[in-house]
Design a protein around this motif. Structure first.
Motif, PDB file in Angstrom:
ATOM      1  N   THR A 114       0.874  -1.177   0.000  1.00 34.40           N
ATOM      2  CA  THR A 114       0.000   0.000   0.000  1.00 34.40           C
ATOM      3  C   THR A 114       0.911   1.227   0.000  1.00 34.40           C
ATOM      4  OG1 THR A 114      -1.691  -1.180   1.262  1.00 34.40           O
ATOM      5  CG2 THR A 114      -1.851   1.216   1.192  1.00 34.40           C
ATOM      6  N   ASP A 116       1.643   5.412  -0.668  1.00 34.68           N
ATOM      7  CA  ASP A 116       1.133   6.786  -0.675  1.00 34.68           C
ATOM      8  C   ASP A 116       2.082   7.600  -1.543  1.00 34.68           C
ATOM      9  OD1 ASP A 116      -0.123   9.139  -0.170  1.00 34.68           O
ATOM     10  OD2 ASP A 116       0.390   9.246   1.952  1.00 34.68           O
ATOM     11  N   LYS A 127      -3.387   7.109  -2.512  1.00 31.90           N
ATOM     12  CA  LYS A 127      -2.909   5.886  -1.869  1.00 31.90           C
ATOM     13  C   LYS A 127      -3.504   4.693  -2.617  1.00 31.90           C
ATOM     14  CE  LYS A 127      -2.487   5.808   2.587  1.00 31.90           C
ATOM     15  NZ  LYS A 127      -2.756   5.699   4.058  1.00 31.90           N
ATOM     16  N   GLU A 128      -2.656   3.723  -2.951  1.00 30.13           N
ATOM     17  CA  GLU A 128      -3.141   2.598  -3.743  1.00 30.13           C
ATOM     18  C   GLU A 128      -2.342   1.333  -3.430  1.00 30.13           C
ATOM     19  OE1 GLU A 128      -4.312   1.543  -8.385  1.00 30.13           O
ATOM     20  OE2 GLU A 128      -3.842   3.592  -7.762  1.00 30.13           O
ATOM     21  N   ILE A 129      -3.010   0.205  -3.628  1.00 32.87           N
ATOM     22  CA  ILE A 129      -2.358  -1.103  -3.475  1.00 32.87           C
ATOM     23  C   ILE A 129      -1.804  -1.527  -4.834  1.00 32.87           C
ATOM     24  CG2 ILE A 129      -2.698  -3.531  -2.944  1.00 32.87           C
ATOM     25  CD1 ILE A 129      -4.924  -2.722  -1.035  1.00 32.87           C
ATOM     26  N   ASN A 172      -2.304   0.443 -12.084  1.00 35.54           N
ATOM     27  CA  ASN A 172      -2.589   1.332 -10.955  1.00 35.54           C
ATOM     28  C   ASN A 172      -2.650   2.776 -11.446  1.00 35.54           C
ATOM     29  OD1 ASN A 172       0.297   2.621 -10.458  1.00 35.54           O
ATOM     30  ND2 ASN A 172       0.592   0.410 -10.778  1.00 35.54           N
TER      31      ASN A 172
END
Length: 232
Positions: A114, A116, A127-129, A172
């Motif tokens: 995860t 940021d 924020k992304e996985i 993403n």
């Protein structure tokens, strides 16, 4: 009359003497013949011993494991790691002599982090996985120290290096991909393994030689690696 009786006694004793000598010679000949014909199972024993020695000097198996990120989670001025989940599956072959072995393996590894992230002008990307997947080719020098009389328990310290090419990055919205993550990473490692019969447990420290990103200044990550596997 007396002379004739004495002669008969002498003939009887002489005949008995010859009979006893002949029996002893005959018995000795049979024993010698038996010894000469008795099979010797030495080649089978030698073959079995060689097989055991080969088994002792060549090990192979598989393992499962995970990495725990250590130290600074601020990967760069623009990227921060909040959480990390990882997993690995691999195979190995180890060969050597007595106390020193060389090991080579191949692993499949994923990191699901995860992140940021910010743009280069420090605007938030969000924020992304993101999941990144790697192959790993570890090369190790392994010590092998039996610490039990039966040889069931051993300590296995090791040092080595690992080549880790990037094979996939999930899509993403924070612009992470093969264009900015390190494509060809190398790590050095040192650790200690424990073997009980066919079960292996290994704890190692790993440190990246190259930075996390190849298009910006970033840290060289370090990990604690835990592996559990089976050896044959």
């Amino acid at each position: 009359m007396t002379n004739r009786r004495a002669m008969k006694n002498r003939v009887f004793l002489f005949t008995l003497f010859l009979f006893l000598i002949g029996g002893a010679i005959h018995a000795d000949g049979i024993d010698s013949l038996k010894k000469g014909l008795s099979p010797a199972p030495l080649p089978q024993l030698a073959s079995s011993t060689k097989n055991k020695e080969l088994d002792a000097y060549l090990h192979y198996g598989f393992h499962l494991g995970t990495d725990f990120a250590l130290g600074n989670r601020q990967l760069s001025d623009y990227d921060h790691l909040d959480k990390l989940l990882s997993g690995t599956f691999g195979l190995f072959v180890r060969g050597g002599y007595h106390y020193i072995f060389a090991e080579i393996g191949i692993n499949y590894m994923f990191y699901k982090g995860t992140y940021d992230a910010k743009t280069f002008d420090f605007l938030p990307r969000g924020k992304e996985i993101v999941e990144s997947r790697y192959l790993q080719i570890p090369l190790k020098i392994v010590g092998y120290l039996n610490v039990s009389r039966q040889g069931n328990f051993a300590l296995m310290p090791h040092i080595g290096i690992m080549y880790q090419p990037l094979i996939h990055v999930t899509s993403n919205d924070i612009a992470y991909g093969k264009n900015n993550l390190q494509k060809h990473q190398f790590l050095y490692q040192a650790g200690l393994g424990f073997r009980y019969k066919f079960l292996n447990v290994e704890v190692a420290w790993k440190k990246a030689i190259r930075p996390f990103f190849h298009d910006r200044e970033s840290i060289k990550q370090s990990y604690i690696n835990l592996l559990v596997g089976f050896q044959f």
